[in-house]
Design an enzyme around this catalytic site. Structure first.
Site, PDB file in Angstrom:
ATOM      1  N   GLU A  51       0.842  -1.203   0.000  1.00  0.00           N
ATOM      2  CA  GLU A  51       0.000   0.000   0.000  1.00  0.00           C
ATOM      3  C   GLU A  51       0.876   1.251   0.000  1.00  0.00           C
ATOM      4  O   GLU A  51       0.606   2.229  -0.719  1.00  0.00           O
ATOM      5  CB  GLU A  51      -0.892   0.015   1.260  1.00  0.00           C
ATOM      6  N   THR A 195      19.671 -39.340   0.099  1.00  0.00           N
ATOM      7  CA  THR A 195      19.640 -38.609  -1.174  1.00  0.00           C
ATOM      8  C   THR A 195      20.952 -37.839  -1.355  1.00  0.00           C
ATOM      9  O   THR A 195      21.520 -37.790  -2.449  1.00  0.00           O
ATOM     10  CB  THR A 195      18.424 -37.643  -1.197  1.00  0.00           C
ATOM     11  N   LEU A 203      21.167 -28.663  -4.391  1.00  0.00           N
ATOM     12  CA  LEU A 203      19.897 -28.140  -3.859  1.00  0.00           C
ATOM     13  C   LEU A 203      19.822 -26.618  -3.943  1.00  0.00           C
ATOM     14  O   LEU A 203      19.262 -25.953  -3.064  1.00  0.00           O
ATOM     15  CB  LEU A 203      19.647 -28.624  -2.422  1.00  0.00           C
ATOM     16  N   ARG A 206      18.606 -22.906  -9.875  1.00  0.00           N
ATOM     17  CA  ARG A 206      19.325 -22.564 -11.100  1.00  0.00           C
ATOM     18  C   ARG A 206      18.329 -22.119 -12.169  1.00  0.00           C
ATOM     19  O   ARG A 206      17.734 -22.904 -12.864  1.00  0.00           O
ATOM     20  CB  ARG A 206      20.184 -23.744 -11.544  1.00  0.00           C
ATOM     21  N   THR A 221      19.814 -38.661  10.808  1.00  0.00           N
ATOM     22  CA  THR A 221      19.739 -39.197  12.176  1.00  0.00           C
ATOM     23  C   THR A 221      21.109 -39.344  12.847  1.00  0.00           C
ATOM     24  O   THR A 221      21.257 -39.052  14.037  1.00  0.00           O
ATOM     25  CB  THR A 221      19.063 -40.592  12.143  1.00  0.00           C
TER      26      THR A 221
HETATM   27  C1  AOF Z   1       3.910  -7.233   4.378  1.00  0.00           C
HETATM   28  N1  AOF Z   1       3.772  -6.613   3.194  1.00  0.00           N
HETATM   29  O1  AOF Z   1       2.597  -5.463   1.715  1.00  0.00           O
HETATM   30  C2  AOF Z   1       1.530  -6.089   3.705  1.00  0.00           C
HETATM   31  C3  AOF Z   1       1.664  -6.754   4.937  1.00  0.00           C
HETATM   32  O2  AOF Z   1       6.663  -7.262   9.674  1.00  0.00           O
HETATM   33  P1  AOF Z   1       5.884  -6.098   9.164  1.00  0.00           P
HETATM   34  O3  AOF Z   1       5.847  -4.946  10.054  1.00  0.00           O
HETATM   35  O4  AOF Z   1       6.310  -5.728   7.768  1.00  0.00           O
HETATM   36  O5  AOF Z   1       4.347  -6.555   9.080  1.00  0.00           O
HETATM   37  C4  AOF Z   1       4.015  -7.719   8.435  1.00  0.00           C
HETATM   38  C5  AOF Z   1       2.499  -7.918   8.509  1.00  0.00           C
HETATM   39  O6  AOF Z   1       1.821  -6.852   7.888  1.00  0.00           O
HETATM   40  C6  AOF Z   1       2.056  -9.171   7.768  1.00  0.00           C
HETATM   41  O7  AOF Z   1       2.085 -10.290   8.614  1.00  0.00           O
HETATM   42  C7  AOF Z   1       0.629  -8.804   7.370  1.00  0.00           C
HETATM   43  O8  AOF Z   1      -0.219  -9.085   8.446  1.00  0.00           O
HETATM   44  C8  AOF Z   1       0.657  -7.305   7.204  1.00  0.00           C
HETATM   45  N2  AOF Z   1       0.620  -6.833   5.796  1.00  0.00           N
HETATM   46  N3  AOF Z   1       2.873  -7.307   5.227  1.00  0.00           N
HETATM   47  O9  AOF Z   1       4.998  -7.739   4.684  1.00  0.00           O
HETATM   48  C9  AOF Z   1       2.640  -6.023   2.811  1.00  0.00           C
HETATM   49  N4  AOF Z   1       0.396  -5.503   3.336  1.00  0.00           N
HETATM   50 ZN    ZN Z   2       0.813  -2.612   6.059  1.00  0.00          ZN
END
Ligand code: AOF
Ligand code: ZN
Length: 362
Positions: A51, A195, A203, A206, A221
């Site tokens: 946003e 594996t 892993l 690429r 293990t």
């Molecule tokens: C995001 N990106 O575009 C939106 C999110 O760790 P923060 O402060 O960046 O917050 C993460 C939380 O914000 C995420 O778990 C979700 O609930 C909300 N929205 N997060 O990383 C975004 N819009």
């Molecule tokens: Zn946000």
């Protein structure tokens, strides 16, 4: 119109694949008088939310505009301040949302604050697509346990290698490229030590374009991972998940090679996978691509740790009673005990079939 702009927001969100984990994939579009005046997406963990990115990229006064965003705008102070107040401040008058944020810190509160500020809110536009895009985030934020994708590749007669152990290649190059996209998308990749010993894989991811390597997790293990294995190369971090059945000196040598060691209780003389998943969740690993072997695959399925199965079936037949199949272990005695999958979809990669499905949660 709502669908058109939400589709755009979803496709912007996808540009963040591989870089936002454990945070969600989010895209936002701002529209005024039928024109897109701003757009953005969450580019990297810790960076601006979608946003805010869209607001910063907009080139006109936002008063009276509509924002389309695939996830409910946040209302909490995290790595960044809440998005809802920025939306209010800019005079955006309507917000169209794909899905409610499953994050317990937000979950409906963002919508509530927008409405309290006289912003019109529409929720649930392209909701299924929004939920599918963030299936990893939804599981991880609500459980703190990684979303586990089991990937297998087999011949039409159900073999993952010939009786001599040869497996290069079962699936075609388009399918194998898709697997590299999956490696880029997830936080970690997991295999059993056999594996590593048999195939000596790197892993890594690429792809021709810019990509990210997942953390490598070896389920071992007794700490038998050979010290000259490619999985100990420095292209990515490696975690060896072991038990107290391993010798201290083996553990020490692997640590000296740069691996992180996680010791789990021994369950049936094996790594306790459920315990391990919780430990990985604590390390911010939100997703795992499980790539075998067959015993580990069975244990993960049997312990309800697999969230999604992606199975490639190639139009080849090799036969052989001793040739291995994708899922081994003890197996079920009766069909009534089978692990059932739902939401099955099928795609074709040339002559390979890719089946995606979700184990029913019991
Ligand atoms: C995001 N990106 O575009 C939106 C999110 O760790 P923060 O402060 O960046 O917050 C993460 C939380 O914000 C995420 O778990 C979700 O609930 C909300 N929205 N997060 O990383 C975004 N819009
Ligand atoms: Zn946000």
């Amino acid at each position: 119109m709502d669908y058109k702009y939400m589709k755009k927001a979803l496709s912007l969100a996808k540009l963040g694949i591989g870089y936002t984990n454990p945070n969600p994939l989010v895209g936002a579009v701002i529209v005024k008088d039928g024109q897109i005046i701003g757009q953005g997406y969450h580019k990297h963990y810790g960076y601006d939310h979608a946003e805010i990115d869209a607001i910063k990229n907009s080139y006109s006064d936002l008063k009276g505009s509509t924002m389309y965003v695939n996830l409910e705008p946040c209302s909490h102070f995290g790595k960044t301040p809440p998005c809802v107040y920025e939306i209010v401040k800019k005079g955006i008058s309507k917000v169209v949302i794909g899905m409610v944020d499953p994050n317990p810190l937000v979950s409906g509160n963002g919508i509530k604050i927008l409405k309290e500020n006289n912003i019109e809110v529409v929720v649930g536009v392209l909701e299924d697509e929004a939920k599918k895009l963030n299936e990893i985030f939804i599981k991880y934020i609500t459980t703190n346990i990684p979303f586990c994708i089991l990937k297998t590749a087999m011949t039409l007669d159900g073999k993952i290698a010939s009786k001599t152990g040869d497996s290069k290649w079962i699936s075609n190059d388009i399918s194998r490229k898709y697997v590299h996209h999956l490696r880029h998308k997830v936080s970690a990749i997991m295999v059993g030590v056999n594996t590593v010993i048999l195939d000596n894989p790197y892993l890594t991811t690429r792809l021709n374009k810019r990509s990210k390597n997942p953390i490598r997790i070896i389920v071992d293990t007794y700490c038998k991972t050979p010290l000259d294995s490619n999985v100990l190369s420095d292209e990515s971090k490696t975690i060896i998940a072991t038990t107290n059945l391993a010798l201290d000196e083996n553990i020490e040598k692997l640590k000296q090679k740069g691996a992180e060691i996680i010791i789990t209780p021994a369950k049936d003389d094996k790594v306790d996978l459920s315990f391990l998943m919780k430990e990985l969740g604590k390390r911010k690993i939100d997703s795992i691509l499980l790539e075998g072997g067959s015993t580990l695959n069975y244990t993960a399925l049997n312990e309800n740790l697999v969230d999604k199965v992606i199975s490639f079936v190639s139009a080849k037949i090799i036969g052989g009673t001793l040739a291995k199949t994708p899922v081994g272990g003890l197996g079920k005695d009766y069909i009534k005990d089978a692990i059932e999958l739902e939401n099955v979809t099928v795609s074709m990669f040339d002559n390979d079939i890719m089946i995606q499905a979700y184990p029913k949660k019991v």
